[in-house]
Write a protein that holds these residues in place. Structure first.
Motif, PDB file in Angstrom:
ATOM      1  N   TRP A   1      -1.586  -8.753  -9.153  1.00  0.00           N
ATOM      2  CA  TRP A   1      -1.359  -9.275  -7.806  1.00  0.00           C
ATOM      3  C   TRP A   1       0.129  -9.444  -7.515  1.00  0.00           C
ATOM      4  O   TRP A   1       0.564  -9.266  -6.375  1.00  0.00           O
ATOM      5  CB  TRP A   1      -2.078 -10.617  -7.623  1.00  0.00           C
ATOM      6  CG  TRP A   1      -3.568 -10.534  -7.592  1.00  0.00           C
ATOM      7  CD1 TRP A   1      -4.442 -11.035  -8.513  1.00  0.00           C
ATOM      8  CD2 TRP A   1      -4.366  -9.900  -6.592  1.00  0.00           C
ATOM      9  NE1 TRP A   1      -5.733 -10.753  -8.153  1.00  0.00           N
ATOM     10  CE2 TRP A   1      -5.719 -10.071  -6.977  1.00  0.00           C
ATOM     11  CE3 TRP A   1      -4.077  -9.212  -5.414  1.00  0.00           C
ATOM     12  CZ2 TRP A   1      -6.775  -9.566  -6.212  1.00  0.00           C
ATOM     13  CZ3 TRP A   1      -5.129  -8.710  -4.656  1.00  0.00           C
ATOM     14  CH2 TRP A   1      -6.454  -8.892  -5.049  1.00  0.00           C
ATOM     15  N   GLU A   2       0.896  -9.734  -8.532  1.00  0.00           N
ATOM     16  CA  GLU A   2       2.331  -9.943  -8.325  1.00  0.00           C
ATOM     17  C   GLU A   2       3.059  -8.645  -7.962  1.00  0.00           C
ATOM     18  O   GLU A   2       4.199  -8.681  -7.494  1.00  0.00           O
ATOM     19  CB  GLU A   2       2.959 -10.565  -9.563  1.00  0.00           C
ATOM     20  CG  GLU A   2       2.812  -9.717 -10.814  1.00  0.00           C
ATOM     21  CD  GLU A   2       3.215 -10.460 -12.079  1.00  0.00           C
ATOM     22  OE1 GLU A   2       3.674  -9.781 -13.016  1.00  0.00           O
ATOM     23  OE2 GLU A   2       3.074 -11.703 -12.125  1.00  0.00           O
ATOM     24  N   GLU A   3       2.403  -7.505  -8.173  1.00  0.00           N
ATOM     25  CA  GLU A   3       2.998  -6.227  -7.778  1.00  0.00           C
ATOM     26  C   GLU A   3       2.910  -6.002  -6.276  1.00  0.00           C
ATOM     27  O   GLU A   3       3.616  -5.148  -5.732  1.00  0.00           O
ATOM     28  CB  GLU A   3       2.306  -5.071  -8.497  1.00  0.00           C
ATOM     29  CG  GLU A   3       2.471  -5.060 -10.009  1.00  0.00           C
ATOM     30  CD  GLU A   3       1.738  -3.883 -10.630  1.00  0.00           C
ATOM     31  OE1 GLU A   3       1.924  -2.760 -10.129  1.00  0.00           O
ATOM     32  OE2 GLU A   3       0.972  -4.089 -11.593  1.00  0.00           O
ATOM     33  N   VAL A   4       2.037  -6.734  -5.603  1.00  0.00           N
ATOM     34  CA  VAL A   4       1.867  -6.572  -4.158  1.00  0.00           C
ATOM     35  C   VAL A   4       3.008  -7.290  -3.446  1.00  0.00           C
ATOM     36  O   VAL A   4       3.149  -8.501  -3.555  1.00  0.00           O
ATOM     37  CB  VAL A   4       0.510  -7.133  -3.680  1.00  0.00           C
ATOM     38  CG1 VAL A   4       0.345  -6.916  -2.180  1.00  0.00           C
ATOM     39  CG2 VAL A   4      -0.634  -6.487  -4.456  1.00  0.00           C
ATOM     40  N   ALA A   5       3.807  -6.529  -2.715  1.00  0.00           N
ATOM     41  CA  ALA A   5       4.937  -7.118  -1.983  1.00  0.00           C
ATOM     42  C   ALA A   5       4.593  -7.414  -0.536  1.00  0.00           C
ATOM     43  O   ALA A   5       5.132  -8.352   0.060  1.00  0.00           O
ATOM     44  CB  ALA A   5       6.146  -6.181  -2.038  1.00  0.00           C
ATOM     45  N   ARG A   6       3.691  -6.622   0.035  1.00  0.00           N
ATOM     46  CA  ARG A   6       3.339  -6.801   1.443  1.00  0.00           C
ATOM     47  C   ARG A   6       1.875  -6.434   1.661  1.00  0.00           C
ATOM     48  O   ARG A   6       1.379  -5.451   1.111  1.00  0.00           O
ATOM     49  CB  ARG A   6       4.226  -5.955   2.342  1.00  0.00           C
ATOM     50  CG  ARG A   6       3.905  -6.041   3.842  1.00  0.00           C
ATOM     51  CD  ARG A   6       4.868  -5.202   4.650  1.00  0.00           C
ATOM     52  NE  ARG A   6       6.222  -5.715   4.554  1.00  0.00           N
ATOM     53  CZ  ARG A   6       6.715  -6.670   5.349  1.00  0.00           C
ATOM     54  NH1 ARG A   6       5.943  -7.212   6.279  1.00  0.00           N
ATOM     55  NH2 ARG A   6       7.953  -7.082   5.198  1.00  0.00           N
ATOM     56  N   VAL A   7       1.215  -7.242   2.479  1.00  0.00           N
ATOM     57  CA  VAL A   7      -0.156  -6.961   2.881  1.00  0.00           C
ATOM     58  C   VAL A   7      -0.158  -6.692   4.377  1.00  0.00           C
ATOM     59  O   VAL A   7       0.329  -7.511   5.161  1.00  0.00           O
ATOM     60  CB  VAL A   7      -1.101  -8.145   2.568  1.00  0.00           C
ATOM     61  CG1 VAL A   7      -2.523  -7.814   3.007  1.00  0.00           C
ATOM     62  CG2 VAL A   7      -1.057  -8.484   1.095  1.00  0.00           C
ATOM     63  N   VAL A   8      -0.682  -5.548   4.774  1.00  0.00           N
ATOM     64  CA  VAL A   8      -0.775  -5.200   6.188  1.00  0.00           C
ATOM     65  C   VAL A   8      -2.243  -5.246   6.582  1.00  0.00           C
ATOM     66  O   VAL A   8      -3.063  -4.468   6.085  1.00  0.00           O
ATOM     67  CB  VAL A   8      -0.202  -3.800   6.470  1.00  0.00           C
ATOM     68  CG1 VAL A   8      -0.281  -3.482   7.962  1.00  0.00           C
ATOM     69  CG2 VAL A   8       1.241  -3.713   5.989  1.00  0.00           C
ATOM     70  N   ALA A   9      -2.594  -6.194   7.454  1.00  0.00           N
ATOM     71  CA  ALA A   9      -3.970  -6.369   7.919  1.00  0.00           C
ATOM     72  C   ALA A   9      -4.041  -5.996   9.392  1.00  0.00           C
ATOM     73  O   ALA A   9      -3.414  -6.639  10.235  1.00  0.00           O
ATOM     74  CB  ALA A   9      -4.427  -7.817   7.713  1.00  0.00           C
ATOM     75  N   ILE A  10      -4.814  -4.951   9.685  1.00  0.00           N
ATOM     76  CA  ILE A  10      -4.916  -4.446  11.053  1.00  0.00           C
ATOM     77  C   ILE A  10      -6.318  -4.711  11.572  1.00  0.00           C
ATOM     78  O   ILE A  10      -7.303  -4.242  11.008  1.00  0.00           O
ATOM     79  CB  ILE A  10      -4.606  -2.943  11.112  1.00  0.00           C
ATOM     80  CG1 ILE A  10      -3.225  -2.658  10.515  1.00  0.00           C
ATOM     81  CG2 ILE A  10      -4.680  -2.435  12.548  1.00  0.00           C
ATOM     82  CD1 ILE A  10      -2.887  -1.187  10.433  1.00  0.00           C
ATOM     83  N   GLU A  11      -6.393  -5.472  12.674  1.00  0.00           N
ATOM     84  CA  GLU A  11      -7.689  -5.838  13.216  1.00  0.00           C
ATOM     85  C   GLU A  11      -8.405  -4.659  13.855  1.00  0.00           C
ATOM     86  O   GLU A  11      -9.574  -4.415  13.592  1.00  0.00           O
ATOM     87  CB  GLU A  11      -7.521  -6.970  14.227  1.00  0.00           C
ATOM     88  CG  GLU A  11      -6.984  -8.257  13.605  1.00  0.00           C
ATOM     89  CD  GLU A  11      -6.699  -9.327  14.640  1.00  0.00           C
ATOM     90  OE1 GLU A  11      -7.036  -9.104  15.819  1.00  0.00           O
ATOM     91  OE2 GLU A  11      -6.149 -10.375  14.285  1.00  0.00           O
ATOM     92  N   LYS A  12      -7.711  -3.914  14.695  1.00  0.00           N
ATOM     93  CA  LYS A  12      -8.334  -2.792  15.393  1.00  0.00           C
ATOM     94  C   LYS A  12      -7.409  -1.579  15.367  1.00  0.00           C
ATOM     95  O   LYS A  12      -6.254  -1.673  15.742  1.00  0.00           O
ATOM     96  CB  LYS A  12      -8.661  -3.152  16.846  1.00  0.00           C
ATOM     97  CG  LYS A  12      -9.720  -4.226  17.011  1.00  0.00           C
ATOM     98  CD  LYS A  12     -11.076  -3.750  16.503  1.00  0.00           C
ATOM     99  CE  LYS A  12     -12.130  -4.834  16.656  1.00  0.00           C
ATOM    100  NZ  LYS A  12     -13.442  -4.390  16.087  1.00  0.00           N
ATOM    101  N   ILE A  13      -7.962  -0.455  14.918  1.00  0.00           N
ATOM    102  CA  ILE A  13      -7.261   0.829  14.999  1.00  0.00           C
ATOM    103  C   ILE A  13      -8.018   1.667  16.013  1.00  0.00           C
ATOM    104  O   ILE A  13      -9.148   2.110  15.755  1.00  0.00           O
ATOM    105  CB  ILE A  13      -7.212   1.541  13.636  1.00  0.00           C
ATOM    106  CG1 ILE A  13      -6.542   0.653  12.586  1.00  0.00           C
ATOM    107  CG2 ILE A  13      -6.477   2.869  13.752  1.00  0.00           C
ATOM    108  CD1 ILE A  13      -6.589   1.229  11.180  1.00  0.00           C
TER     109      ILE A  13
END
Length: 232
Positions: A113-125
């Motif tokens: 988990w520490e390797e994850v620098a950014r989480v991009v959560a997109i509600e609608k594409i």
């Protein structure tokens, strides 16, 4: 110890190791879609082969023009089975310190988990961005969830079309707990998403009309070839 299987609606308690399967809607779509593409749409091809008992014909597997309609159907069957198996066996395991994304015909992704620098959560594409910005409905999954490393590469993709809200919320919470930044996007078009994050979407989502056209042309060509070679 065997990890428990969580439903797609349930996020995991902090520190608990859980394994998520593909959502029920994804499993149903894969099975129904597979039957539609292989059996329903190809019904006339199957009827032509079975009705004329062409497996007894000496030209089968000896004459390429005569065998080609069957070969194309077998190739289609193999492709559909691969997609269905890839969906049925998809697993996302979220541990206290690491996560794993695996499945048949799928590259295994395993990271801390520490390797994850950014989480991009997109509600609608969607190609048309609505004017309202009401936010995602309760218990509704994100269309796209991307775990990215410090170099900007994709560590894992958890689309809403495959995994449910529970798996996505678990990935978000554990990434953020380990120092990742969270970037929430309400709505975005596929073109804008591609410009912002190249490689985030598979080609069928980036160019759905071209993919639909290719599928239609394949079936038309298959029907025409079957009619000319076998008759209907």
């Amino acid at each position: 110890m065997q990890t428990p299987e969580e439903t797609e609606e349930t996020s995991a308690p902090r520190g608990r190791q859980v394994t998520y399967r593909a959502s029920r809607s994804a499993l149903l779509a894969a099975i129904v879609g597979g039957l539609t593409f292989v059996v329903v749409i190809e019904f006339l091809v199957i009827i032509s082969f079975v009705g004329q008992r062409l497996w007894r014909d000496e030209r089968l597997f000896h004459s390429w023009p005569f065998t080609l309609p069957l070969v194309l159907w077998l190739v289609l069957l193999a492709a559909v089975l691969a997609i269905v198996l890839r969906t049925l066996t998809a697993r996302f395991r979220a541990g206290a310190e690491s996560f794993t994304l695996r499945g048949l015909l799928r590259r295994r992704e395993e990271h801390r988990w520490e390797e994850v620098a950014r989480v991009v959560a997109i509600e609608k594409i969607a190609r048309t961005v609505p004017a309202s910005e009401d936010g995602i409905a309760e218990r509704e999954s994100y269309d796209g969830l991307y775990l990215r490393g410090a170099d900007g590469g994709f560590l894992a993709r958890l689309p809403g079309s495959l995994f449910g809200r529970g798996a996505q919320e678990t990935a978000i919470s554990r990434s953020v707990e380990n120092g990742a930044e969270l970037d929430r996007i309400a709505h975005i078009t596929p073109q804008d998403l591609h410009a912002r994050m190249p490689g985030a979407q598979p080609i069928e989502e980036l160019h759905p009309r071209l993919m639909l056209l290719a599928i239609v042309l394949f079936y038309l060509a298959h029907y025409a070839l079957t009619f000319v070679v076998w008759g209907l």
